[in-house]
Design an enzyme around this catalytic site. Structure first.
Site, PDB file in Angstrom:
ATOM      1  CG  ASP A 195      44.272  33.532  43.979  1.00 27.56           C
ATOM      2  OD1 ASP A 195      44.494  32.704  42.434  1.00 27.56           O
ATOM      3  OD2 ASP A 195      45.243  33.458  45.197  1.00 27.56           O
ATOM      4  CG  ASP A 239      49.119  36.864  43.321  1.00 25.36           C
ATOM      5  OD1 ASP A 239      48.496  35.811  43.068  1.00 25.36           O
ATOM      6  OD2 ASP A 239      48.914  37.721  43.517  1.00 25.36           O
ATOM      7  CD  GLU A 246      51.762  33.283  41.031  1.00 26.83           C
ATOM      8  OE1 GLU A 246      50.994  34.321  41.851  1.00 26.83           O
ATOM      9  OE2 GLU A 246      52.210  33.565  39.962  1.00 26.83           O
ATOM     10  CG  HIS A 278      44.588  32.903  36.163  1.00 20.65           C
ATOM     11  ND1 HIS A 278      45.122  32.027  37.662  1.00 20.65           N
ATOM     12  CD2 HIS A 278      45.186  34.238  37.755  1.00 20.65           C
ATOM     13  CE1 HIS A 278      45.904  32.611  38.241  1.00 20.65           C
ATOM     14  NE2 HIS A 278      45.832  34.422  38.314  1.00 20.65           N
ATOM     15  CG  ASP A 279      48.745  34.581  36.030  1.00 17.59           C
ATOM     16  OD1 ASP A 279      48.872  34.364  36.923  1.00 17.59           O
ATOM     17  OD2 ASP A 279      47.362  35.213  36.001  1.00 17.59           O
TER      18      ASP A 279
HETATM   19  O1  TEU Z   1      50.761  36.652  39.348  1.00 19.10           O
HETATM   20  C1  TEU Z   1      52.193  36.247  39.695  1.00 19.10           C
HETATM   21  C2  TEU Z   1      53.033  36.780  38.340  1.00 19.10           C
HETATM   22  O2  TEU Z   1      53.883  37.406  37.889  1.00 19.10           O
HETATM   23  C3  TEU Z   1      52.058  36.692  36.756  1.00 19.10           C
HETATM   24  O3  TEU Z   1      51.796  38.194  36.421  1.00 19.10           O
HETATM   25  C4  TEU Z   1      53.358  36.120  35.506  1.00 19.10           C
HETATM   26  O4  TEU Z   1      54.513  36.881  35.727  1.00 19.10           O
HETATM   27  C5  TEU Z   1      53.150  36.753  34.213  1.00 19.10           C
HETATM   28  O5  TEU Z   1      51.236  35.961  34.439  1.00 19.10           O
HETATM   29  C6  TEU Z   1      53.240  35.770  33.497  1.00 19.10           C
HETATM   30  O6  TEU Z   1      52.844  36.593  32.241  1.00 19.10           O
HETATM   31  C7  TEU Z   1      49.882  37.036  40.186  1.00 19.10           C
HETATM   32  C8  TEU Z   1      48.598  36.111  39.240  1.00 19.10           C
HETATM   33  O7  TEU Z   1      48.452  34.370  38.897  1.00 19.10           O
HETATM   34  C9  TEU Z   1      48.352  36.901  38.354  1.00 19.10           C
HETATM   35  O8  TEU Z   1      47.037  36.490  38.021  1.00 19.10           O
HETATM   36  C10 TEU Z   1      48.387  38.333  39.184  1.00 19.10           C
HETATM   37  O9  TEU Z   1      48.213  38.973  37.971  1.00 19.10           O
HETATM   38  C11 TEU Z   1      49.861  38.803  39.505  1.00 19.10           C
HETATM   39  O10 TEU Z   1      50.040  37.360  40.783  1.00 19.10           O
HETATM   40  C12 TEU Z   1      49.165  40.068  40.166  1.00 19.10           C
HETATM   41  O11 TEU Z   1      49.047  39.521  41.620  1.00 19.10           O
END
Ligand code: TEU
Ligand code: CA
Length: 560
Positions: free
Chosen positions: A112, A213, A255, A329-330
């Site tokens: 990642d 990311d 992403e 994971h989000d």
């Molecule tokens: O996530 C991008 C992001 O925008 C997410 O945080 C999303 O907006 C949010 O989870 C929606 O609830 C990426 C990664 O997947 C995330 O884990 C990181 O926190 C974020 O970028 C910052 O690097």
């Protein structure tokens, strides 16, 4: 041999010869997957100890959420050293062992890459903030101003202003996420070259791919309030791809929360100039109120869900490539979000899996999804995610009712996906023999891998069969997608066809039985997989899913 060459030539003609077009990828959140040293945090040796489990599932690659050095402000998405492993996860030697051991099982490792920002403890930022003359100063985005008046009213992804005052530098710096995640300045060619050199270094270690990311946010223009899809975005992505990925046989997935089908045709063009594919989130954003945040809940508009999948499947056919996912994971866990994690947990988990894995693209399985793991409902003190905790604090300070805030947290907190993996019904579900960094979901006694691997009828064995079907039937890789019953309020059905065969996927997306003539019509064909032992003529049971292969020569006339 001749036939194999002919098939390869055929694939090359229409662009299906890439390994990742016939692959299934498994996402591991290392911190929650398997602890090996009793500190309550998952680690690389823990993952190595579970590779046979992933080999049994049949996946072709593992996407690891970040394991590089990090102060863990955002659980590793705040990197302080791109070329070292954080001691909590292990060492570079452990990483090399993981790449090698996974390779022995035909599994590639995808890292990642967090390239939009670093940690504020990265040496680059420590140098940069020391003063405007420092050669690293322009690695980040700085603006003058007075300490009480940020340059503009842009907000950060985890709450508050997107501008943080640095007393040392006497300036503001820009951060789209937490103040400990300063945005990198991609307009600086030195930044880009440092990043390309780092990526090539990981490629030389045998990494099989990268997840990028928030990659559509790197070309930000804060003075014009532009965060994603900035004017230089594809210029930078093409340079990145040329300088790194195109030198290997990698899978790359960006992403891109702001992706549209038109942009995705650029991102995933078969000419390989950008990425293999992107994660787009149109389906993910459906169950929230228009123009609001994910915490402002709304029921899922089912017809819109079908419309969006139809649009993405047809828009990228033979001119791009889809990722296929429900979870990561989000995100909250899909069986709790759009299935039924109480009465019909296994049926709805299998139905959602059938729906996704029958489509064209590369499917992603998020750790625990293959077991039908569910969301949690913890007390706020038991949550760990910075985004959740900031939301709770902000909305309680704004006067929201606690039960409304908690309803949003239960439904959408990222910690729903981050509770420890449930391996068995032993203490802490076999995740750790220490104290887990986050509480294990109390339902681990009923939902865990040991009760499912090798057990007919389990969600795990169902996923294992879906993964195998993708290997067995090229139509799942190269077949055209044709949506059926578009206006039906309950059934989600589509055809996949190529010049060898046709498949039908038909799913009852809801918990009440429904009469379905199409299911009856196709019931004389070959049932490849289904989530009920017995089928009722002309009826789809609650959350019933079926995948049929049309018998050779039947060429039924199905009204499209
Ligand atoms: O996530 C991008 C992001 O925008 C997410 O945080 C999303 O907006 C949010 O989870 C929606 O609830 C990426 C990664 O997947 C995330 O884990 C990181 O926190 C974020 O970028 C910052 O690097
Ligand atoms: Ca550990």
């Amino acid at each position: 041999m001749v036939r194999e060459n002919m098939v390869q030539a055929e694939k090359k003609k229409i662009g299906f010869e890439k390994w990742w077009q016939n692959a299934v990828i498994y996402q591991i959140y290392p911190r929650s997957f398997q602890d090996s040293n009793g500190d309550g945090i998952g680690d690389l040796q823990g993952i190595i100890s579970r590779l046979d489990y992933l080999g049994t599932l049949g996946v072709d690659a593992i996407w690891l959420s970040p394991v590089c050095r990090s102060p863990q402000d955002d659980n590793g998405y705040d990197i302080s050293d791109y070329q070292d492993i954080d001691p909590m996860f292990g060492t570079l030697k452990d990483m090399e062992e993981l790449i090698s051991e996974a390779g022995k099982r035909g599994i590639r490792i995808i890292m990642d890459l967090v390239l939009n920002h670093t940690s504020d403890e990265h040496p680059w930022f420590v140098e940069a903030k020391s003063g405007r003359e420092n050669p690293y100063h322009d690695y980040y985005v700085w603006r003058d101003g007075d300490p009480k008046t940020p340059p503009n009213d842009m907000k950060a992804g985890f709450g508050g202003s997107a501008w943080e005052w640095s007393p040392e530098a006497g300036q503001y710096y820009f951060h789209q996420f937490s103040a400990k995640q300063p945005d990198l300045n991609w307009d600086n060619p030195k930044v880009r070259q440092e990043i390309y050199q780092m990526i090539r270094w990981w490629m030389e270690k045998g990494v099989g791919g990268f997840r990028l990311d928030v990659i559509d946010q790197i070309a930000k223009v804060p003075d014009e309030r532009i965060t994603n899809n900035g004017p230089m975005l594809h210029t930078y992505i093409r340079e990145l791809s040329r300088e790194t990925f195109q030198k290997g046989d990698l899978v790359t997935v960006g992403e891109a929360w702001g992706a549209t089908p038109d942009l995705a045709r650029l991102y995933s063009s078969p000419d390989g100039t950008e990425f293999s594919m992107v994660f787009q989130f149109e389906h993910i954003l459906l169950d929230q109120q228009e123009g609001k945040e994910k915490w402002d809940l709304a029921p899922l508009p089912f017809l819109k869900l079908k419309e969006i999948f139809n649009q993405w499947q047809t828009s990228l056919y033979q001119c791009g490539w889809n990722s296929l996912f429900w979870d990561n994971h989000d995100l909250p866990r899909i069986v709790s979000r759009w299935g039924d994690d109480k009465r019909y947990r296994t049926e709805s988990a299998k139905m959602l899996a059938t729906l996704l894995h029958g489509m064209q693209g590369t499917p992603y399985i998020y750790q625990g999804e293959e077991l039908g793991m569910t969301n949690v409902r913890y007390s706020i003190e038991e949550y760990r995610d910075i985004e959740t905790l900031n939301l709770y604090r902000e909305r309680m300070e704004a006067g929201y009712e606690k039960e409304d805030v908690m309803a949003s947290v239960y439904a959408k907190s990222r910690d729903n996906a981050r509770t420890p993996m449930q391996w068995d019904n032993g203490i802490h579900a076999g995740f750790t023999d220490g104290i887990p960094w986050m509480k294990v979901n109390p339902n681990y006694q009923e939902i865990h891998a040991a009760a499912q691997v090798g057990v007919p009828g389990s969600v795990f064995e169902y996923y294992r069969r879906l993964v195998a079907l993708r290997k067995e039937y090229p139509v799942l890789t190269d077949g055209r997608f044709l949506m059926l019953m578009e206006k039906d309020e309950q059934v989600f059905s589509y055809l996949r066809e190529n010049d060898q065969c046709r498949m039908l996927v038909i799913c009852n997306f809801f918990g009440n039985p429904v009469e379905c003539a199409l299911a009856e019509e196709w019931d004389q064909e070959i049932l490849l997989i289904g989530n009920y032992e017995d089928r009722e003529a002309g009826v789809l049971k609650p959350y019933e899913a079926r995948m049929y292969l049309e018998k050779a020569g039947n060429n039924r006339e199905t009204v499209l």
